[in-house]
Design an enzyme around this catalytic site. Sequence first.
Site, mmCIF file in Angstrom:
data_model
loop_
_atom_site.group_PDB
_atom_site.id
_atom_site.type_symbol
_atom_site.label_atom_id
_atom_site.label_comp_id
_atom_site.label_asym_id
_atom_site.label_seq_id
_atom_site.Cartn_x
_atom_site.Cartn_y
_atom_site.Cartn_z
ATOM 1 N N CYS A 2 59.358 69.328 79.672
ATOM 2 C CA CYS A 2 60.002 68.395 80.593
ATOM 3 C C CYS A 2 61.525 68.423 80.473
ATOM 4 O O CYS A 2 62.236 68.275 81.472
ATOM 5 C CB CYS A 2 59.468 66.980 80.407
ATOM 6 N N ASP B 157 60.524 62.622 88.051
ATOM 7 C CA ASP B 157 59.725 62.934 86.861
ATOM 8 C C ASP B 157 59.245 64.381 86.927
ATOM 9 O O ASP B 157 58.545 64.762 87.876
ATOM 10 C CB ASP B 157 58.535 61.977 86.812
ATOM 11 N N HIS C 194 56.959 65.902 85.181
ATOM 12 C CA HIS C 194 55.666 66.132 84.530
ATOM 13 C C HIS C 194 54.540 66.520 85.487
ATOM 14 O O HIS C 194 53.412 66.729 85.045
ATOM 15 C CB HIS C 194 55.265 64.891 83.733
#
Length: 238
Positions: A64, A193, A195
């Site tokens: 990440c 994000d 992810h």
Amino acid sequence: MEIDWGGSATGNGNDMTKETILLTNVHTDLPLPIAEPLKTSLVEGDYQYYHYGCDGQDDRGWGCGYRTIQSMASWLGSNVKPQVQNKPPPSIPEIQQALVSMMDKPSSFLGSKEWIGTFEASLVLSYFYDVPCRLVHVRSGGAELEQVAVETLHRHFSKHRCPVMMGGDRDNSSKGVMGVCTGAAGSYLLIVDPHYYGGQLERGEVQRRGWAAWKKLASFNQSSFYNLCLPQIGGSIT
């Protein structure tokens, strides 16, 4: 933006081929989190959404930080001229090699699945783009996040307009910050994000699934410290 990285990956039933078309500005058209904000500050200019597996490398569970750096680098390549304009983001192997070359990491780091955070992000952006970064440490996710981080981010987006990387200890998931919105009852951060792992999504689906979303400060881990990496843009911006 189409990137030919080589390789392939599969996740969530969707194929990711070696020619991955990366989404741009995945936060666009998200409504503000409150009806009457006192102050809102947002990223300006284009960036690409880098996420797990987008280049064919399965980096779930450890990549990440790399992906957030790549999203930040895509903004620099699109918006800062003349020195870095159109310079593509470095790949994960290139980031690892740079950190070894700078003697921040040992040679065993090459090809590893070791996490990296905001400090490494500052080194990488300076190395590839000659852009210095300011690192801000927030000791807890409670009141200090509201008192320190929010005003720091408002000033950053007003002056530099570029994405920010955020990470912590107990909350060790790297995330991009693309804006901040403050109201009478508190503040929200606009989080992108990295992810997500899977095939191509439409921008609306990215938002519906929460990969680009406004997050109330109270939703962050109150017992975690947080670090911010804020690129300091000194050149002209397109």
